[in-house]
Design a protein around this motif. Structure first.
Motif, mmCIF file in Angstrom:
data_model
loop_
_atom_site.group_PDB
_atom_site.id
_atom_site.type_symbol
_atom_site.label_atom_id
_atom_site.label_comp_id
_atom_site.label_asym_id
_atom_site.label_seq_id
_atom_site.Cartn_x
_atom_site.Cartn_y
_atom_site.Cartn_z
ATOM 1 N N TYR A 106 -9.952 29.271 -53.888
ATOM 2 C CA TYR A 106 -9.951 30.095 -52.678
ATOM 3 C C TYR A 106 -10.507 29.278 -51.524
ATOM 4 O O TYR A 106 -11.631 28.773 -51.584
ATOM 5 N N ARG A 107 -9.727 29.177 -50.472
ATOM 6 C CA ARG A 107 -10.072 28.236 -49.390
ATOM 7 C C ARG A 107 -11.318 28.624 -48.630
ATOM 8 O O ARG A 107 -11.924 27.802 -47.947
ATOM 9 N N HIS A 108 -11.726 29.883 -48.697
ATOM 10 C CA HIS A 108 -12.899 30.296 -47.939
ATOM 11 C C HIS A 108 -14.174 30.307 -48.781
ATOM 12 O O HIS A 108 -15.190 30.836 -48.364
ATOM 13 N N ARG A 109 -14.084 29.770 -49.982
ATOM 14 C CA ARG A 109 -15.295 29.680 -50.805
ATOM 15 C C ARG A 109 -15.682 28.213 -50.901
ATOM 16 O O ARG A 109 -14.865 27.382 -51.302
ATOM 17 N N ARG B 195 -8.335 38.429 -48.371
ATOM 18 C CA ARG B 195 -9.542 38.597 -49.193
ATOM 19 C C ARG B 195 -10.820 38.480 -48.373
ATOM 20 O O ARG B 195 -11.903 38.802 -48.880
ATOM 21 N N ARG B 196 -10.717 38.006 -47.133
ATOM 22 C CA ARG B 196 -11.917 37.962 -46.296
ATOM 23 C C ARG B 196 -12.438 39.361 -45.991
ATOM 24 O O ARG B 196 -13.556 39.523 -45.522
ATOM 25 N N ASP C 123 -17.197 39.231 -51.432
ATOM 26 C CA ASP C 123 -17.262 37.942 -52.116
ATOM 27 C C ASP C 123 -15.904 37.241 -52.148
ATOM 28 O O ASP C 123 -15.726 36.268 -52.885
ATOM 29 N N GLY C 124 -14.972 37.736 -51.353
ATOM 30 C CA GLY C 124 -13.679 37.065 -51.264
ATOM 31 C C GLY C 124 -12.825 37.191 -52.506
ATOM 32 O O GLY C 124 -11.876 36.433 -52.682
#
Lengths: 127, 365
Positions: free
Chosen positions: A7-10, B64-65, B69-70
Protein backbone atom coordinates in the motif's frame (compact mmCIF):
# COMPACT_ATOMS: atom_id res chain seq x y z
CA UNK A 1 1.17 -18.30 -3.96
CA UNK A 2 1.70 -14.82 -2.56
CA UNK A 3 1.71 -11.73 -4.72
CA UNK A 4 2.67 -8.33 -3.40
CA UNK A 5 0.39 -5.32 -3.29
CA UNK A 6 2.20 -2.91 -0.97
CA UNK A 7 0.00 0.00 0.00
CA UNK A 8 1.61 3.20 -1.20
CA UNK A 9 0.47 5.28 1.75
CA UNK A 10 1.97 3.02 4.39
CA UNK A 11 5.57 3.81 5.20
CA UNK A 12 7.00 0.31 5.47
CA UNK A 13 4.74 -1.66 3.18
CA UNK A 14 7.16 -1.66 0.27
CA UNK A 15 10.26 -2.50 2.25
CA UNK A 16 8.38 -5.31 4.00
CA UNK A 17 7.64 -6.82 0.60
CA UNK A 18 11.34 -6.54 -0.23
CA UNK A 19 12.18 -8.25 3.06
CA UNK A 20 9.95 -11.22 2.37
CA UNK A 21 11.54 -11.71 -1.04
CA UNK A 22 15.04 -11.29 0.32
CA UNK A 23 14.20 -14.02 2.82
CA UNK A 24 12.80 -16.14 0.01
CA UNK A 25 16.17 -15.98 -1.69
CA UNK A 26 17.56 -17.61 1.42
CA UNK A 27 14.82 -20.24 1.63
CA UNK A 28 12.73 -18.63 4.37
CA UNK A 29 9.90 -16.75 2.68
CA UNK A 30 7.15 -18.36 4.75
CA UNK A 31 8.99 -17.82 7.98
CA UNK A 32 9.56 -14.15 7.23
CA UNK A 33 6.04 -13.69 5.90
CA UNK A 34 4.52 -15.00 9.13
CA UNK A 35 6.92 -12.95 11.22
CA UNK A 36 5.96 -9.79 9.35
CA UNK A 37 2.29 -10.43 9.99
CA UNK A 38 3.00 -11.17 13.63
CA UNK A 39 5.18 -8.13 14.26
CA UNK A 40 3.26 -5.59 12.18
CA UNK A 41 3.29 -2.58 12.35
CA UNK A 42 6.99 -2.74 13.36
CA UNK A 43 8.22 -3.13 9.81
CA UNK A 44 10.89 -0.44 9.57
CA UNK A 45 14.33 -1.23 8.17
CA UNK A 46 15.97 -1.83 11.55
CA UNK A 47 13.18 -4.15 12.66
CA UNK A 48 13.35 -6.11 9.42
CA UNK A 49 17.07 -6.64 9.84
CA UNK A 50 16.37 -7.81 13.37
CA UNK A 51 13.89 -10.35 12.00
CA UNK A 52 16.52 -11.55 9.53
CA UNK A 53 18.85 -12.18 12.48
CA UNK A 54 16.07 -13.96 14.31
CA UNK A 55 15.59 -16.27 11.34
CA UNK A 56 19.35 -16.80 11.11
CA UNK A 57 19.59 -15.44 7.62
CA UNK A 58 22.75 -14.11 6.02
CA UNK A 59 22.16 -10.62 7.38
CA UNK A 60 24.67 -8.66 5.27
CA UNK A 61 23.21 -10.19 2.12
CA UNK A 62 19.66 -9.55 3.37
CA UNK A 63 20.49 -5.94 4.21
CA UNK A 64 22.10 -5.33 0.83
CA UNK A 65 19.02 -6.74 -0.89
CA UNK A 66 16.80 -4.40 1.11
CA UNK A 67 18.92 -1.34 0.48
CA UNK A 68 19.28 -1.93 -3.25
CA UNK A 69 15.60 -2.87 -3.62
CA UNK A 70 16.75 -6.01 -5.36
CA UNK A 71 13.20 -7.17 -6.02
CA UNK A 72 11.75 -3.88 -7.22
CA UNK A 73 10.95 -5.25 -10.67
CA UNK A 74 9.10 -8.25 -9.27
CA UNK A 75 7.07 -6.14 -6.84
CA UNK A 76 6.24 -3.61 -9.57
CA UNK A 77 5.09 -6.49 -11.75
CA UNK A 78 2.82 -7.74 -8.96
CA UNK A 79 1.40 -4.25 -8.54
CA UNK A 80 0.62 -4.06 -12.25
CA UNK A 81 -0.99 -7.49 -12.08
CA UNK A 82 -3.13 -6.33 -9.18
CA UNK A 83 -4.22 -3.28 -11.10
CA UNK A 84 -5.00 -5.36 -14.17
CA UNK A 85 -7.16 -7.64 -12.03
CA UNK A 86 -8.96 -4.68 -10.49
CA UNK A 87 -7.70 -5.44 -7.00
CA UNK A 88 -8.01 -2.61 -4.51
CA UNK A 89 -7.81 -4.21 -1.12
CA UNK A 90 -5.37 -6.29 0.87
CA UNK A 91 -5.63 -9.05 1.61
CA UNK A 92 -7.39 -10.36 -1.46
CA UNK A 93 -7.21 -14.13 -1.50
CA UNK A 94 -8.07 -16.47 -4.35
CA UNK A 95 -8.93 -20.05 -3.43
CA UNK A 96 -9.19 -22.10 -6.57
CA UNK A 97 -10.47 -19.00 -8.33
CA UNK A 98 -12.89 -17.96 -5.58
CA UNK A 99 -12.06 -14.38 -4.66
CA UNK A 100 -12.29 -13.32 -1.02
CA UNK A 101 -11.70 -9.68 -0.21
CA UNK A 102 -10.62 -8.24 3.12
CA UNK A 103 -9.44 -9.73 6.40
CA UNK A 104 -12.17 -12.32 6.86
CA UNK A 105 -12.87 -14.83 9.64
CA UNK A 106 -10.88 -18.06 9.31
CA UNK A 107 -14.13 -20.04 9.11
CA UNK A 108 -14.87 -18.34 5.81
CA UNK A 109 -11.64 -19.59 4.25
CA UNK A 110 -12.20 -23.08 5.68
CA UNK A 111 -15.68 -23.24 4.19
CA UNK A 112 -14.45 -22.23 0.73
CA UNK A 113 -11.53 -24.66 0.84
CA UNK A 114 -13.79 -27.49 1.99
CA UNK A 115 -16.31 -26.62 -0.71
CA UNK A 116 -13.69 -26.56 -3.42
CA UNK A 117 -12.19 -29.84 -2.24
CA UNK A 118 -15.63 -31.41 -2.18
CA UNK A 119 -16.37 -30.14 -5.69
CA UNK A 120 -13.03 -31.40 -6.93
CA UNK A 121 -13.70 -34.77 -5.30
CA UNK A 122 -17.11 -35.02 -6.91
CA UNK A 123 -15.67 -34.09 -10.27
CA UNK A 124 -13.00 -36.74 -9.83
CA UNK A 125 -15.57 -39.41 -9.06
CA UNK A 126 -17.57 -38.45 -12.11
CA UNK A 127 -14.63 -38.89 -14.43
CA UNK B 1 -55.13 -11.24 10.16
CA UNK B 2 -55.65 -13.54 7.25
CA UNK B 3 -53.01 -16.10 6.46
CA UNK B 4 -52.67 -14.53 3.05
CA UNK B 5 -51.92 -11.15 4.48
CA UNK B 6 -49.53 -12.72 6.90
CA UNK B 7 -47.89 -14.44 4.03
CA UNK B 8 -47.56 -11.19 2.21
CA UNK B 9 -45.21 -9.88 4.82
CA UNK B 10 -42.82 -12.64 4.04
CA UNK B 11 -41.10 -11.01 1.15
CA UNK B 12 -41.21 -7.50 2.47
CA UNK B 13 -37.97 -7.90 4.25
CA UNK B 14 -35.96 -9.22 1.40
CA UNK B 15 -35.37 -6.15 -0.72
CA UNK B 16 -37.04 -3.49 -2.99
CA UNK B 17 -40.42 -2.13 -4.02
CA UNK B 18 -42.73 -3.43 -6.69
CA UNK B 19 -46.29 -2.37 -6.82
CA UNK B 20 -48.57 -4.73 -8.56
CA UNK B 21 -52.00 -4.92 -6.97
CA UNK B 22 -52.16 -8.06 -4.94
CA UNK B 23 -55.32 -9.95 -5.77
CA UNK B 24 -54.95 -12.05 -2.66
CA UNK B 25 -55.15 -9.31 -0.09
CA UNK B 26 -58.22 -9.76 2.01
CA UNK B 27 -61.23 -7.67 1.10
CA UNK B 28 -61.22 -4.37 2.89
CA UNK B 29 -57.52 -4.42 3.54
CA UNK B 30 -55.41 -1.65 2.11
CA UNK B 31 -53.67 -2.93 -0.97
CA UNK B 32 -49.94 -2.49 -0.96
CA UNK B 33 -48.52 -0.22 -3.62
CA UNK B 34 -48.28 -1.97 -6.94
CA UNK B 35 -45.07 -3.21 -8.44
CA UNK B 36 -43.77 -0.90 -11.13
CA UNK B 37 -40.67 -0.31 -13.21
CA UNK B 38 -38.14 1.85 -11.46
CA UNK B 39 -38.14 5.47 -12.58
CA UNK B 40 -34.85 7.27 -13.21
CA UNK B 41 -32.97 7.79 -9.94
CA UNK B 42 -33.49 10.99 -7.99
CA UNK B 43 -31.00 13.82 -8.32
CA UNK B 44 -31.60 15.85 -5.16
CA UNK B 45 -31.62 19.61 -5.72
CA UNK B 46 -29.29 20.04 -2.76
CA UNK B 47 -26.84 17.56 -4.30
CA UNK B 48 -27.51 17.18 -8.01
CA UNK B 49 -25.84 14.26 -9.72
CA UNK B 50 -23.23 15.25 -12.29
CA UNK B 51 -20.69 13.05 -14.11
CA UNK B 52 -17.79 14.89 -12.49
CA UNK B 53 -19.22 14.46 -9.02
CA UNK B 54 -19.89 10.80 -9.65
CA UNK B 55 -16.28 10.29 -10.80
CA UNK B 56 -15.01 12.03 -7.67
CA UNK B 57 -17.32 9.97 -5.50
CA UNK B 58 -16.12 6.78 -7.14
CA UNK B 59 -12.51 7.61 -6.32
CA UNK B 60 -13.44 8.34 -2.72
CA UNK B 61 -15.51 5.15 -2.51
CA UNK B 62 -12.42 3.09 -3.35
CA UNK B 63 -9.89 5.20 -1.43
CA UNK B 64 -8.38 3.44 1.59
CA UNK B 65 -7.20 6.78 2.94
CA UNK B 66 -10.74 7.12 4.26
CA UNK B 67 -9.96 4.46 6.87
CA UNK B 68 -7.80 4.91 9.92
CA UNK B 69 -5.16 2.31 9.13
CA UNK B 70 -5.51 2.32 5.36
CA UNK B 71 -6.89 -1.20 5.23
CA UNK B 72 -10.45 -0.41 4.20
CA UNK B 73 -12.44 1.66 1.78
CA UNK B 74 -16.20 1.83 1.31
CA UNK B 75 -15.69 -0.85 -1.35
CA UNK B 76 -14.24 -3.28 1.18
CA UNK B 77 -17.65 -3.96 2.71
CA UNK B 78 -19.57 -2.90 -0.41
CA UNK B 79 -17.71 -4.98 -2.98
CA UNK B 80 -19.00 -4.53 -6.55
CA UNK B 81 -18.49 -8.24 -7.15
CA UNK B 82 -20.84 -9.29 -4.36
CA UNK B 83 -23.80 -7.02 -4.91
CA UNK B 84 -22.03 -4.14 -3.17
CA UNK B 85 -22.12 -6.09 0.10
CA UNK B 86 -19.32 -8.27 1.50
CA UNK B 87 -20.84 -11.76 1.43
CA UNK B 88 -20.30 -12.27 5.16
CA UNK B 89 -22.99 -12.80 7.81
CA UNK B 90 -21.56 -9.93 9.84
CA UNK B 91 -19.80 -7.22 7.94
CA UNK B 92 -16.04 -6.81 8.02
CA UNK B 93 -14.74 -4.70 10.86
CA UNK B 94 -11.82 -2.51 11.77
CA UNK B 95 -8.89 -4.49 13.22
CA UNK B 96 -9.45 -5.49 16.89
CA UNK B 97 -13.17 -4.65 16.73
CA UNK B 98 -16.30 -6.49 15.64
CA UNK B 99 -19.18 -5.28 13.54
CA UNK B 100 -22.67 -6.38 14.55
CA UNK B 101 -24.76 -6.27 11.40
CA UNK B 102 -24.78 -7.60 7.87
CA UNK B 103 -23.49 -5.27 5.18
CA UNK B 104 -26.44 -4.20 3.02
CA UNK B 105 -26.08 -4.15 -0.75
CA UNK B 106 -26.10 -0.72 -2.37
CA UNK B 107 -27.94 -1.49 -5.59
CA UNK B 108 -30.83 0.95 -5.93
CA UNK B 109 -29.96 2.62 -2.64
CA UNK B 110 -30.63 5.82 -4.59
CA UNK B 111 -34.35 5.33 -4.03
CA UNK B 112 -34.28 4.65 -0.29
CA UNK B 113 -36.07 6.93 2.15
CA UNK B 114 -33.94 5.76 5.05
CA UNK B 115 -30.52 4.16 5.20
CA UNK B 116 -28.90 1.67 7.61
CA UNK B 117 -30.68 -1.45 8.83
CA UNK B 118 -32.34 0.64 11.53
CA UNK B 119 -33.04 3.58 9.24
CA UNK B 120 -31.17 6.06 11.38
CA UNK B 121 -30.07 8.10 8.36
CA UNK B 122 -32.51 9.69 5.97
CA UNK B 123 -30.16 10.24 3.04
CA UNK B 124 -27.09 8.71 1.48
CA UNK B 125 -25.27 11.93 2.27
CA UNK B 126 -26.07 11.53 5.95
CA UNK B 127 -25.14 7.87 5.91
CA UNK B 128 -21.74 8.07 4.25
CA UNK B 129 -19.88 9.69 7.11
CA UNK B 130 -20.89 7.24 9.82
CA UNK B 131 -18.85 4.21 8.69
CA UNK B 132 -15.91 6.51 8.05
CA UNK B 133 -15.78 7.72 11.64
CA UNK B 134 -17.17 4.56 13.23
CA UNK B 135 -14.52 2.86 15.36
CA UNK B 136 -15.70 -0.59 14.33
CA UNK B 137 -15.77 0.17 10.62
CA UNK B 138 -13.28 2.56 9.01
CA UNK B 139 -12.27 4.39 12.18
CA UNK B 140 -11.15 7.64 10.62
CA UNK B 141 -11.34 10.97 12.40
CA UNK B 142 -13.31 13.25 10.10
CA UNK B 143 -11.32 16.39 10.89
CA UNK B 144 -8.23 14.44 9.97
CA UNK B 145 -9.61 12.92 6.80
CA UNK B 146 -10.40 16.38 5.50
CA UNK B 147 -6.78 17.37 5.98
CA UNK B 148 -5.49 14.13 4.46
CA UNK B 149 -7.53 14.66 1.32
CA UNK B 150 -6.39 18.29 1.11
CA UNK B 151 -2.83 17.04 0.70
CA UNK B 152 -3.81 15.35 -2.58
CA UNK B 153 -3.67 17.94 -5.37
CA UNK B 154 -5.98 15.94 -7.64
CA UNK B 155 -8.66 15.91 -4.94
CA UNK B 156 -8.21 19.62 -4.20
CA UNK B 157 -8.75 20.39 -7.86
CA UNK B 158 -11.64 17.95 -8.22
CA UNK B 159 -13.52 19.37 -5.21
CA UNK B 160 -12.93 22.90 -6.48
CA UNK B 161 -14.24 21.94 -9.88
CA UNK B 162 -17.25 19.97 -8.62
CA UNK B 163 -18.27 22.04 -5.61
CA UNK B 164 -16.57 25.36 -6.25
CA UNK B 165 -14.76 25.19 -2.94
CA UNK B 166 -12.49 23.31 -0.61
CA UNK B 167 -12.71 19.78 0.69
CA UNK B 168 -15.13 19.30 3.57
CA UNK B 169 -16.58 16.17 5.09
CA UNK B 170 -20.01 17.19 3.84
CA UNK B 171 -18.75 17.40 0.27
CA UNK B 172 -16.98 14.04 0.65
CA UNK B 173 -20.27 12.47 1.61
CA UNK B 174 -22.11 14.31 -1.18
CA UNK B 175 -19.70 12.97 -3.79
CA UNK B 176 -19.93 9.42 -2.44
CA UNK B 177 -23.72 9.66 -2.39
CA UNK B 178 -23.73 10.86 -6.00
CA UNK B 179 -21.67 7.82 -6.99
CA UNK B 180 -23.95 5.50 -5.04
CA UNK B 181 -26.94 6.91 -6.91
CA UNK B 182 -25.47 5.42 -10.09
CA UNK B 183 -25.51 1.86 -8.71
CA UNK B 184 -28.74 0.88 -10.34
CA UNK B 185 -30.56 -2.22 -11.46
CA UNK B 186 -33.54 -1.18 -13.57
CA UNK B 187 -33.58 -3.75 -16.32
CA UNK B 188 -34.25 -7.08 -14.70
CA UNK B 189 -36.69 -9.52 -16.33
CA UNK B 190 -39.32 -8.20 -13.91
CA UNK B 191 -38.74 -4.61 -15.05
CA UNK B 192 -39.15 -5.64 -18.66
CA UNK B 193 -42.24 -7.64 -17.73
CA UNK B 194 -43.69 -4.62 -15.95
CA UNK B 195 -42.97 -2.48 -18.99
CA UNK B 196 -45.15 -4.80 -21.00
CA UNK B 197 -42.53 -6.89 -22.77
CA UNK B 198 -43.62 -10.46 -23.23
CA UNK B 199 -41.58 -13.52 -22.53
CA UNK B 200 -39.13 -11.85 -20.18
CA UNK B 201 -40.02 -14.09 -17.24
CA UNK B 202 -39.99 -17.85 -17.58
CA UNK B 203 -43.17 -19.73 -16.76
CA UNK B 204 -41.69 -20.76 -13.45
CA UNK B 205 -40.64 -17.18 -12.67
CA UNK B 206 -44.14 -15.99 -13.52
CA UNK B 207 -45.46 -18.56 -11.07
CA UNK B 208 -42.99 -17.19 -8.56
CA UNK B 209 -44.26 -13.67 -9.19
CA UNK B 210 -47.83 -14.83 -8.56
CA UNK B 211 -46.73 -16.32 -5.27
CA UNK B 212 -44.79 -13.16 -4.47
CA UNK B 213 -47.96 -11.15 -4.93
CA UNK B 214 -50.29 -13.69 -3.42
CA UNK B 215 -49.84 -16.77 -1.30
CA UNK B 216 -46.29 -16.04 -0.19
CA UNK B 217 -47.21 -12.50 0.72
CA UNK B 218 -43.92 -10.93 -0.21
CA UNK B 219 -45.52 -7.87 -1.77
CA UNK B 220 -47.14 -6.88 1.51
CA UNK B 221 -43.83 -5.27 2.35
CA UNK B 222 -41.71 -5.69 -0.78
CA UNK B 223 -43.82 -3.43 -2.92
CA UNK B 224 -43.70 -0.29 -5.00
CA UNK B 225 -41.08 0.36 -7.67
CA UNK B 226 -38.13 -0.41 -5.38
CA UNK B 227 -39.72 -3.49 -3.77
CA UNK B 228 -39.74 -2.05 -0.28
CA UNK B 229 -42.40 -0.46 1.88
CA UNK B 230 -39.65 1.62 3.53
CA UNK B 231 -40.93 0.39 6.87
CA UNK B 232 -39.46 -1.69 9.69
CA UNK B 233 -40.54 -5.15 10.84
CA UNK B 234 -39.57 -7.58 13.55
CA UNK B 235 -39.36 -10.97 11.89
CA UNK B 236 -38.06 -12.80 14.93
CA UNK B 237 -34.70 -13.39 13.29
CA UNK B 238 -32.66 -15.32 15.85
CA UNK B 239 -29.61 -13.77 17.43
CA UNK B 240 -26.27 -15.48 17.17
CA UNK B 241 -25.63 -16.68 20.74
CA UNK B 242 -21.89 -16.35 20.21
CA UNK B 243 -22.28 -12.66 19.45
CA UNK B 244 -23.71 -12.03 22.91
CA UNK B 245 -20.61 -13.55 24.45
CA UNK B 246 -18.19 -11.43 22.45
CA UNK B 247 -17.26 -8.28 24.38
CA UNK B 248 -16.28 -6.59 21.14
CA UNK B 249 -19.80 -7.03 19.79
CA UNK B 250 -21.24 -5.70 23.05
CA UNK B 251 -18.94 -2.68 22.81
CA UNK B 252 -20.15 -2.06 19.27
CA UNK B 253 -23.82 -2.38 20.25
CA UNK B 254 -23.38 -0.01 23.15
CA UNK B 255 -21.39 2.47 21.08
CA UNK B 256 -24.15 2.64 18.48
CA UNK B 257 -26.70 2.99 21.27
CA UNK B 258 -24.67 5.74 22.87
CA UNK B 259 -24.21 7.81 19.71
CA UNK B 260 -27.88 7.27 18.91
CA UNK B 261 -28.80 8.94 22.19
CA UNK B 262 -30.20 5.75 23.70
CA UNK B 263 -30.13 6.44 27.44
CA UNK B 264 -29.93 2.80 28.50
CA UNK B 265 -27.16 1.94 26.05
CA UNK B 266 -25.06 0.26 28.78
CA UNK B 267 -27.74 -2.35 29.22
CA UNK B 268 -27.76 -3.47 25.60
CA UNK B 269 -26.99 -7.13 25.13
CA UNK B 270 -28.64 -7.59 21.76
CA UNK B 271 -29.54 -5.62 18.69
CA UNK B 272 -32.70 -3.56 19.34
CA UNK B 273 -33.05 -2.56 15.69
CA UNK B 274 -35.29 0.39 14.90
CA UNK B 275 -36.16 0.75 18.59
CA UNK B 276 -32.78 2.39 19.03
CA UNK B 277 -33.98 5.24 16.83
CA UNK B 278 -37.64 5.62 17.76
CA UNK B 279 -37.91 4.07 21.27
CA UNK B 280 -41.31 2.86 20.05
CA UNK B 281 -42.12 -0.55 21.57
CA UNK B 282 -43.41 -1.80 18.24
CA UNK B 283 -39.99 -1.14 16.74
CA UNK B 284 -38.19 -3.52 19.08
CA UNK B 285 -35.87 -5.60 16.89
CA UNK B 286 -37.52 -4.26 13.76
CA UNK B 287 -35.32 -3.75 10.72
CA UNK B 288 -35.81 -2.04 7.40
CA UNK B 289 -37.43 -3.82 4.50
CA UNK B 290 -34.62 -3.98 1.95
CA UNK B 291 -35.18 -3.58 -1.77
CA UNK B 292 -34.99 -6.85 -3.68
CA UNK B 293 -33.39 -6.26 -7.04
CA UNK B 294 -30.12 -8.19 -7.26
CA UNK B 295 -31.00 -10.00 -4.05
CA UNK B 296 -29.33 -13.13 -5.40
CA UNK B 297 -25.94 -11.38 -5.17
CA UNK B 298 -26.16 -10.27 -1.56
CA UNK B 299 -26.26 -13.49 0.48
CA UNK B 300 -26.29 -14.07 3.38
CA UNK B 301 -29.54 -12.44 4.43
CA UNK B 302 -31.24 -10.58 7.27
CA UNK B 303 -29.79 -7.91 9.53
CA UNK B 304 -27.35 -10.35 11.05
CA UNK B 305 -26.74 -12.54 8.03
CA UNK B 306 -28.15 -15.55 9.85
CA UNK B 307 -29.86 -16.99 6.77
CA UNK B 308 -27.27 -18.20 4.29
CA UNK B 309 -29.30 -18.66 1.13
CA UNK B 310 -32.51 -17.64 -0.57
CA UNK B 311 -33.78 -21.16 0.20
CA UNK B 312 -33.18 -20.50 3.89
CA UNK B 313 -35.04 -17.20 3.66
CA UNK B 314 -38.02 -18.79 1.94
CA UNK B 315 -38.10 -21.60 4.51
CA UNK B 316 -37.89 -19.04 7.31
CA UNK B 317 -40.94 -17.15 6.06
CA UNK B 318 -42.74 -20.37 5.28
CA UNK B 319 -42.41 -21.28 8.96
CA UNK B 320 -43.94 -17.93 9.85
CA UNK B 321 -40.68 -16.25 10.80
CA UNK B 322 -38.77 -16.69 14.03
CA UNK B 323 -39.78 -17.22 17.64
CA UNK B 324 -39.53 -13.71 19.04
CA UNK B 325 -42.72 -13.06 21.05
CA UNK B 326 -42.73 -9.50 19.76
CA UNK B 327 -42.39 -10.41 16.11
CA UNK B 328 -44.77 -8.91 13.59
CA UNK B 329 -48.29 -10.32 13.75
CA UNK B 330 -48.28 -10.37 9.98
CA UNK B 331 -46.04 -13.41 10.00
CA UNK B 332 -47.84 -16.75 9.87
CA UNK B 333 -46.91 -20.12 8.41
CA UNK B 334 -47.45 -20.06 4.65
CA UNK B 335 -47.81 -23.70 3.75
CA UNK B 336 -45.75 -23.39 0.58
CA UNK B 337 -45.14 -26.58 -1.33
CA UNK B 338 -41.69 -27.55 -2.49
CA UNK B 339 -42.63 -26.54 -6.03
CA UNK B 340 -43.90 -23.17 -4.87
CA UNK B 341 -40.72 -22.54 -2.97
CA UNK B 342 -38.74 -23.39 -6.07
CA UNK B 343 -40.78 -21.04 -8.23
CA UNK B 344 -40.41 -18.24 -5.72
CA UNK B 345 -36.68 -18.77 -5.61
CA UNK B 346 -36.51 -18.73 -9.41
CA UNK B 347 -38.33 -15.44 -9.44
CA UNK B 348 -36.02 -13.91 -6.85
CA UNK B 349 -32.84 -15.32 -8.37
CA UNK B 350 -33.67 -14.85 -12.03
CA UNK B 351 -36.62 -12.50 -12.22
CA UNK B 352 -35.32 -9.63 -10.11
CA UNK B 353 -31.61 -10.32 -10.35
CA UNK B 354 -28.96 -10.49 -13.01
CA UNK B 355 -28.23 -6.86 -13.74
CA UNK B 356 -25.74 -5.88 -11.04
CA UNK B 357 -23.95 -2.71 -12.16
CA UNK B 358 -20.40 -3.41 -13.25
CA UNK B 359 -17.94 -1.09 -11.61
CA UNK B 360 -14.23 -1.28 -12.25
CA UNK B 361 -12.07 0.05 -9.43
CA UNK B 362 -10.60 3.42 -10.43
CA UNK B 363 -6.99 4.50 -10.21
CA UNK B 364 -7.31 6.49 -7.00
CA UNK B 365 -5.31 9.76 -7.00
Amino acid sequence: MVKHLPYRHRDDSRIAAEASLAARDQGKFREMHLLLLDRSPKLDRASLIGYAKELELDVPRFTKDLDTMRHKTEIDRDLMLGEALGLYNTPTIFINGVKLLGDRPIEEYRAVIDGELKAAGAAGKNR
Amino acid sequence: MSPVRAALLFCALLAGTILVPSPSVAAGAVSPPALAPLPPPPSPPENPTTPEKVALGKNLFFDRRLSGDGTMSCATCHNPETGFADALPISLSYPTTRNWRNSPGLVNAAYRKTVFRDGRATSLEEQALFPMMSPFEMNRNLDYVEEVLKTVPAYVEAFRSVFGGEITRQRVSMAIAAFERTLLSRDTPLDRHLRGESGTLTARQRAGLELFLGKAGCATCHNGPNLTDERFHNLGVPEDPKAKEDPRVLATARFVGKVSGFAEYRTLTEDPGRFLVTRAPEDWKAFATPPLREVASTAPYMHNGSLATLDDVIDFYDRGGGDDPKKSPLLKPLGLTRGEKGALKDFLAGGVSGAVPRIRPPRVP
